[in-house]
Scaffold this motif. Sequence first.
Motif, mmCIF file in Angstrom:
data_model
loop_
_atom_site.group_PDB
_atom_site.id
_atom_site.type_symbol
_atom_site.label_atom_id
_atom_site.label_comp_id
_atom_site.label_asym_id
_atom_site.label_seq_id
_atom_site.Cartn_x
_atom_site.Cartn_y
_atom_site.Cartn_z
ATOM 1 N N GLN A 22 0.835 -1.204 0.000
ATOM 2 C CA GLN A 22 0.000 0.000 0.000
ATOM 3 C C GLN A 22 0.868 1.252 0.000
ATOM 4 O O GLN A 22 0.548 2.230 -0.678
ATOM 5 C CB GLN A 22 -0.931 0.001 1.204
ATOM 6 C CG GLN A 22 -2.083 -0.957 1.049
ATOM 7 C CD GLN A 22 -3.000 -0.974 2.250
ATOM 8 O OE1 GLN A 22 -2.553 -0.822 3.375
ATOM 9 N NE2 GLN A 22 -4.275 -1.178 1.997
ATOM 10 N N GLY A 23 1.941 1.227 0.738
ATOM 11 C CA GLY A 23 2.847 2.376 0.762
ATOM 12 C C GLY A 23 3.471 2.645 -0.589
ATOM 13 O O GLY A 23 3.734 3.792 -0.947
ATOM 14 N N LEU A 24 3.701 1.581 -1.333
ATOM 15 C CA LEU A 24 4.246 1.738 -2.693
ATOM 16 C C LEU A 24 3.184 2.152 -3.705
ATOM 17 O O LEU A 24 3.511 2.515 -4.827
ATOM 18 C CB LEU A 24 4.887 0.425 -3.152
ATOM 19 C CG LEU A 24 6.225 0.068 -2.524
ATOM 20 C CD1 LEU A 24 6.628 -1.349 -2.918
ATOM 21 C CD2 LEU A 24 7.287 1.060 -2.951
ATOM 22 N N GLY A 25 1.917 2.056 -3.310
ATOM 23 C CA GLY A 25 0.834 2.407 -4.222
ATOM 24 C C GLY A 25 0.387 1.254 -5.094
ATOM 25 O O GLY A 25 -0.360 1.458 -6.054
ATOM 26 N N LEU A 26 0.810 0.044 -4.792
ATOM 27 C CA LEU A 26 0.438 -1.122 -5.600
ATOM 28 C C LEU A 26 -0.896 -1.724 -5.188
ATOM 29 O O LEU A 26 -1.516 -2.435 -5.969
ATOM 30 C CB LEU A 26 1.538 -2.189 -5.519
ATOM 31 C CG LEU A 26 2.899 -1.757 -6.046
ATOM 32 C CD1 LEU A 26 3.939 -2.838 -5.815
ATOM 33 C CD2 LEU A 26 2.813 -1.402 -7.518
ATOM 34 N N VAL A 27 -1.328 -1.447 -3.963
ATOM 35 C CA VAL A 27 -2.634 -1.886 -3.473
ATOM 36 C C VAL A 27 -3.405 -0.632 -3.101
ATOM 37 O O VAL A 27 -2.948 0.160 -2.285
ATOM 38 C CB VAL A 27 -2.492 -2.826 -2.244
ATOM 39 C CG1 VAL A 27 -3.856 -3.198 -1.692
ATOM 40 C CG2 VAL A 27 -1.710 -4.068 -2.601
ATOM 41 N N GLY A 28 -4.558 -0.460 -3.712
ATOM 42 C CA GLY A 28 -5.325 0.758 -3.484
ATOM 43 C C GLY A 28 -6.477 0.552 -2.522
ATOM 44 O O GLY A 28 -6.670 -0.515 -1.945
ATOM 45 N N GLY A 29 -7.248 1.614 -2.351
ATOM 46 C CA GLY A 29 -8.455 1.541 -1.557
ATOM 47 C C GLY A 29 -8.277 1.865 -0.096
ATOM 48 O O GLY A 29 -9.098 1.477 0.725
ATOM 49 N N SER A 30 -7.208 2.569 0.255
ATOM 50 C CA SER A 30 -6.955 2.874 1.651
ATOM 51 C C SER A 30 -6.299 4.242 1.763
ATOM 52 O O SER A 30 -5.729 4.756 0.803
ATOM 53 C CB SER A 30 -6.034 1.810 2.253
ATOM 54 O OG SER A 30 -5.637 2.159 3.549
ATOM 55 N N PHE A 31 -6.370 4.793 2.975
ATOM 56 C CA PHE A 31 -5.688 6.071 3.201
ATOM 57 C C PHE A 31 -4.172 5.896 3.182
ATOM 58 O O PHE A 31 -3.434 6.861 3.076
ATOM 59 C CB PHE A 31 -6.123 6.680 4.544
ATOM 60 C CG PHE A 31 -5.687 5.893 5.751
ATOM 61 C CD1 PHE A 31 -4.504 6.196 6.395
ATOM 62 C CD2 PHE A 31 -6.450 4.844 6.227
ATOM 63 C CE1 PHE A 31 -4.089 5.475 7.505
ATOM 64 C CE2 PHE A 31 -6.063 4.119 7.335
ATOM 65 C CZ PHE A 31 -4.880 4.427 7.982
ATOM 66 N N MET A 32 -3.704 4.645 3.246
ATOM 67 C CA MET A 32 -2.264 4.360 3.247
ATOM 68 C C MET A 32 -1.671 4.335 1.841
ATOM 69 O O MET A 32 -0.451 4.366 1.687
ATOM 70 C CB MET A 32 -2.003 3.009 3.909
ATOM 71 C CG MET A 32 -2.377 2.930 5.355
ATOM 72 S SD MET A 32 -1.935 1.356 6.051
ATOM 73 C CE MET A 32 -3.522 0.579 6.175
ATOM 74 N N THR A 33 -2.522 4.256 0.833
ATOM 75 C CA THR A 33 -2.070 4.089 -0.536
ATOM 76 C C THR A 33 -1.197 5.259 -0.980
ATOM 77 O O THR A 33 -1.584 6.414 -0.888
ATOM 78 C CB THR A 33 -3.273 3.949 -1.487
ATOM 79 O OG1 THR A 33 -4.052 2.844 -1.056
ATOM 80 C CG2 THR A 33 -2.832 3.727 -2.913
ATOM 81 N N GLY A 34 -0.001 4.921 -1.436
ATOM 82 C CA GLY A 34 0.905 5.921 -1.995
ATOM 83 C C GLY A 34 1.670 6.735 -0.973
ATOM 84 O O GLY A 34 2.368 7.668 -1.343
ATOM 85 N N GLN A 35 1.577 6.397 0.298
ATOM 86 C CA GLN A 35 2.300 7.140 1.324
ATOM 87 C C GLN A 35 3.501 6.323 1.766
ATOM 88 O O GLN A 35 3.366 5.241 2.328
ATOM 89 C CB GLN A 35 1.391 7.441 2.511
ATOM 90 C CG GLN A 35 0.247 8.334 2.113
ATOM 91 C CD GLN A 35 -0.411 8.975 3.306
ATOM 92 O OE1 GLN A 35 0.129 8.979 4.398
ATOM 93 N NE2 GLN A 35 -1.572 9.540 3.081
ATOM 94 N N THR A 36 4.687 6.865 1.508
ATOM 95 C CA THR A 36 5.914 6.106 1.770
ATOM 96 C C THR A 36 6.125 5.790 3.246
ATOM 97 O O THR A 36 6.836 4.842 3.572
ATOM 98 C CB THR A 36 7.143 6.858 1.233
ATOM 99 O OG1 THR A 36 7.186 8.158 1.810
ATOM 100 C CG2 THR A 36 7.109 6.956 -0.269
ATOM 101 N N ARG A 37 5.487 6.528 4.129
ATOM 102 C CA ARG A 37 5.599 6.213 5.556
ATOM 103 C C ARG A 37 5.116 4.786 5.811
ATOM 104 O O ARG A 37 5.707 4.061 6.604
ATOM 105 C CB ARG A 37 4.783 7.211 6.373
ATOM 106 C CG ARG A 37 4.749 6.859 7.837
ATOM 107 C CD ARG A 37 4.040 7.875 8.671
ATOM 108 N NE ARG A 37 2.864 8.419 8.028
ATOM 109 C CZ ARG A 37 1.973 9.153 8.663
ATOM 110 N NH1 ARG A 37 2.131 9.441 9.926
ATOM 111 N NH2 ARG A 37 0.922 9.623 8.042
ATOM 112 N N TRP A 38 4.055 4.368 5.115
ATOM 113 C CA TRP A 38 3.520 3.017 5.309
ATOM 114 C C TRP A 38 4.422 1.963 4.701
ATOM 115 O O TRP A 38 4.404 0.809 5.121
ATOM 116 C CB TRP A 38 2.091 2.927 4.790
ATOM 117 C CG TRP A 38 1.184 3.637 5.735
ATOM 118 C CD1 TRP A 38 0.653 4.879 5.578
ATOM 119 C CD2 TRP A 38 0.777 3.183 7.022
ATOM 120 N NE1 TRP A 38 -0.078 5.214 6.690
ATOM 121 C CE2 TRP A 38 -0.025 4.187 7.588
ATOM 122 C CE3 TRP A 38 0.995 2.020 7.746
ATOM 123 C CZ2 TRP A 38 -0.593 4.055 8.849
ATOM 124 C CZ3 TRP A 38 0.427 1.895 8.993
ATOM 125 C CH2 TRP A 38 -0.359 2.906 9.532
#
Length: 61
Positions: A22-38
């Motif tokens: 999710q942090g890499l943005g490969l799994v969507g549908g969450s507030f974590m998507t695309g955030q490198t902290r995750w």
Amino acid sequence: MRLIRFVLALIVLGLGALWSLQGLGLVGGSFMTGQTRWLYIGLLTMLVGVVGLRWANRSRI
């Protein structure tokens, strides 16, 4: 008890993998998507899961 430790470590490892993706943005549908902290939180969680797996497999009791 060893089986319980093994299953818990697998769950932690799986959650870490999911959070990293999710942090890499490969799994969507969450507030974590695309955030490198995750990504970093997920990698750390995966490390804890791997250590847990080694501990579960190492313990004799």
